[in-house]
Design a protein around this motif. Structure first.
Motif, mmCIF file in Angstrom:
data_model
loop_
_atom_site.group_PDB
_atom_site.id
_atom_site.type_symbol
_atom_site.label_atom_id
_atom_site.label_comp_id
_atom_site.label_asym_id
_atom_site.label_seq_id
_atom_site.Cartn_x
_atom_site.Cartn_y
_atom_site.Cartn_z
ATOM 1 N N VAL A 63 -12.382 -27.283 -2.694
ATOM 2 C CA VAL A 63 -13.687 -27.416 -3.336
ATOM 3 C C VAL A 63 -13.596 -26.741 -4.694
ATOM 4 O O VAL A 63 -13.287 -25.550 -4.785
ATOM 5 C CB VAL A 63 -14.823 -26.784 -2.505
ATOM 6 C CG1 VAL A 63 -16.134 -26.808 -3.290
ATOM 7 C CG2 VAL A 63 -15.014 -27.528 -1.190
ATOM 8 N N GLN A 101 -14.514 -33.440 0.503
ATOM 9 C CA GLN A 101 -14.047 -34.422 -0.470
ATOM 10 C C GLN A 101 -14.220 -35.843 0.049
ATOM 11 O O GLN A 101 -14.478 -36.770 -0.723
ATOM 12 C CB GLN A 101 -12.575 -34.153 -0.820
ATOM 13 C CG GLN A 101 -12.343 -32.864 -1.602
ATOM 14 C CD GLN A 101 -12.925 -32.905 -3.006
ATOM 15 O OE1 GLN A 101 -13.277 -33.965 -3.521
ATOM 16 N NE2 GLN A 101 -13.043 -31.754 -3.636
ATOM 17 N N ALA A 116 -17.740 -36.734 -0.546
ATOM 18 C CA ALA A 116 -17.944 -37.066 -1.952
ATOM 19 C C ALA A 116 -17.491 -38.493 -2.243
ATOM 20 O O ALA A 116 -18.172 -39.248 -2.957
ATOM 21 C CB ALA A 116 -17.187 -36.077 -2.837
ATOM 22 N N GLN A 132 -21.869 -26.019 -3.412
ATOM 23 C CA GLN A 132 -20.868 -27.032 -3.085
ATOM 24 C C GLN A 132 -21.237 -28.382 -3.693
ATOM 25 O O GLN A 132 -20.362 -29.134 -4.137
ATOM 26 C CB GLN A 132 -20.722 -27.178 -1.572
ATOM 27 C CG GLN A 132 -20.055 -25.997 -0.908
ATOM 28 C CD GLN A 132 -19.525 -26.357 0.470
ATOM 29 O OE1 GLN A 132 -18.719 -27.267 0.621
ATOM 30 N NE2 GLN A 132 -19.977 -25.624 1.471
ATOM 31 N N LEU A 149 -18.806 -30.420 -6.090
ATOM 32 C CA LEU A 149 -18.398 -31.799 -5.827
ATOM 33 C C LEU A 149 -18.733 -32.708 -6.999
ATOM 34 O O LEU A 149 -17.909 -33.507 -7.443
ATOM 35 C CB LEU A 149 -19.082 -32.307 -4.558
ATOM 36 C CG LEU A 149 -18.641 -31.675 -3.239
ATOM 37 C CD1 LEU A 149 -19.555 -32.121 -2.103
ATOM 38 C CD2 LEU A 149 -17.198 -32.031 -2.919
#
Length: 343
Positions: A48, A184, A187, A204, A208
Motif C-alpha cells: 500500500v 490492490q 483497486a 488507505q 490507493l
C-alpha cells in the motif's frame, strides 16, 4: 488463616515490585531471541503506497516500513537489520501468533477483542484514521446513503468489512460485498468497474487513489464511520519487547514535542534540557529501563526522524498520498499525538 497468609505474601510481593501471578510470559522470549538472531522480522502489508510498498529497486518504502526500520535501529543500532514479511489481512495475526514475525506493523486497527482473544497485545496508536468509501466521480454521490444497491470491494478479516455491514444494516440499505484479500485487487476491480466503491480506512483510500491511472475520476466521500487507531501488535510472550515497541512510538512523538529531529539530533545531545538529555541518551536512564543502549532513541531519530518527519515524508501533504495531519497533529496543535512522560 490461609487467605491472610496469601494476602500478606501478595502485599510483600507488591511492595517488592514482584507480582506473584507474573509468569514466564514476562521473561523476554522475543527480545532475547531477536537479540541473538541479530535481525527484526517485521510483518507489513503486501503493498500500500505510503505505508509499505517496494520501490523499483525492491526497497520497502512507507510509514510502516520505516517504523520497522526504526525498531531495528533501537534494537541493534542499525536500521538495515530488518526482514520485511509481506502479509495479507487474513495472514497477519497467524504469522504473529506462530512466531514467523516479531511485530506486526500493517495498518492494523487496535480493538478490544483483538487485544483480549488472540494471544496478542495491541501496543499503542501511531496513526488515527476512520472508515470511509471511495466511489466513481461520475456516480455523483456525495453521501453514502446514495450507495444503496452498490457492489462494494472489501478485504475479508478486516474491521472495514464489519463496519460496512453494520452501517448499511443500520440504515436499511443493501449492498453486495466483493471480498478480495489484497487491497490492490480491490483497486483494480474498482477501476475496471467490477465494483462501485471501495470501503476501507481513509488513509488507505488516499494511498490507493494515488496509484490510479486516472485518480481524478474517483472521489473519497468525506464522511467517516468508525474510529480506526492503527498501531503495532506483538505477542503476549514478552513484556520487555512490548515495552520497547510502545516507548519507541512515544519517543518519536516526544522528539517532535521537544524539537528534536534527524538533522539536529547530534547537536541536541549537548542540550542542558533534562528531557532532551534523557531522550538522546546523554542521561542513560531510559536506555537502562528498557535494557537497551542509552542511545536507542538517538539511533531511532537519526534513522527515521521524529513523528512529524515520518508522517510528512510518507503520507503528508507534499506526497502523492496528500494527507493533512488532522487528528495526527501533536496535542499542542489540537491533535491526539501525545507522548507519556519519558522520565
Amino acid at each position: 488463616m490461609r487467605i491472610r497468609r496469601l494476602l500478606a505474601a501478595a502485599a510483600l510481593a507488591f511492595g517488592l515490585g514482584v507480582l506473584p501471578w507474573a509468569g514466564a510470559a514476562e521473561a523476554g522470549q522475543t527480545f532475547d531471541s531477536m537479540k541473538a538472531r541479530g535481525t527484526l522480522n517485521c510483518g507489513v502489508n503486501v503493498g500500500v503506497a505510503g505505508f509499505s510498498l517496494p520501490d523499483s529497486q525492491g526497497v520497502w518504502r512507507g510509514m510502516d516500513a520505516d517504523l520497522c526500520r526504526g525498531l531495528a535501529a533501537v534494537m541493534f543500532g542499525d536500521a538495515s537489520k530488518v526482514r520485511f514479511v509481506p502479509l495479507t489481512a487474513v495472514q497477519r495475526f497467524t504469522a504473529l501468533q506462530s512466531g514467523e514475525i516479531d511485530v506486526l506493523i500493517r495498518q492494523t486497527t487496535l480493538t478490544m477483542t483483538r487485544d483480549t482473544t488472540l494471544g496478542l497485545r495491541m501496543v499503542v496508536a501511531n496513526l488515527y484514521d476512520g472508515h470511509g468509501f471511495m466511489v466513481r466521480k461520475d456516480a455523483n454521490i456525495s453521501d453514502p446513503k446514495g450507495m444503496d444497491g452498490m457492489t462494494i470491494c472489501l478485504s475479508p478479516g478486516t474491521t472495514n468489512e464489519l463496519v460496512t455491514a453494520d452501517w448499511f444494516r443500520a440504515n436499511s440499505l443493501r449492498f453486495t460485498p466483493l471480498l478480495q484479500e489484497r487491497m490492490q485487487d480491490n483497486a483494480t476491480a474498482l477501476q475496471a468497474g467490477r465494483c462501485d466503491a471501495i470501503g476501507t480506512d481513509a488513509t488507505q483510500l488516499a494511498a490507493l487513489r494515488s496509484q490510479f491511472t486516472r485518480p481524478g475520476d474517483f472521489v473519497i466521500l468525506p464522511q467517516r464511520f468508525s474510529k480506526e487507531p492503527y498501531g503495532p501488535v506483538v505477542r503476549r510472550d514478552d513484556q520487555e519487547w512490548f515495552d520497547v515497541v510502545r516507548w519507541t512510538v512515544s519517543a518519536l512523538i516526544q522528539a517532535e514535542e521537544l524539537g528534536v529531529n534527524s538533522r539536529n539530533a547530534e547537536q541536541m545531545r549537548g542540550s542542558p534540557n533534562p528531557d532532551i538529555r534523557r531522550l538522546l541518551g546523554a542521561d542513560p536512564l531510559l536506555g537502562n529501563a528498557l535494557k537497551l543502549d542509552p542511545a536507542w532513541a538517538y539511533n531511532l531519530i537519526r534513522a527515521i526522524g521524529n513523528y512529524g518527519e515520518l508522517f510528512d515524508r510518507t503520507i503528508g501533504p507534499n506526497t502523492p498520498i496528500g494527507l493533512e495531519r488532522g487528528l495526527n497533529r501533536l496535542w499542542t496543535d489540537g491533535g491526539l499525538m501525545y507522548s507519556w512522560p519519558m522520565r
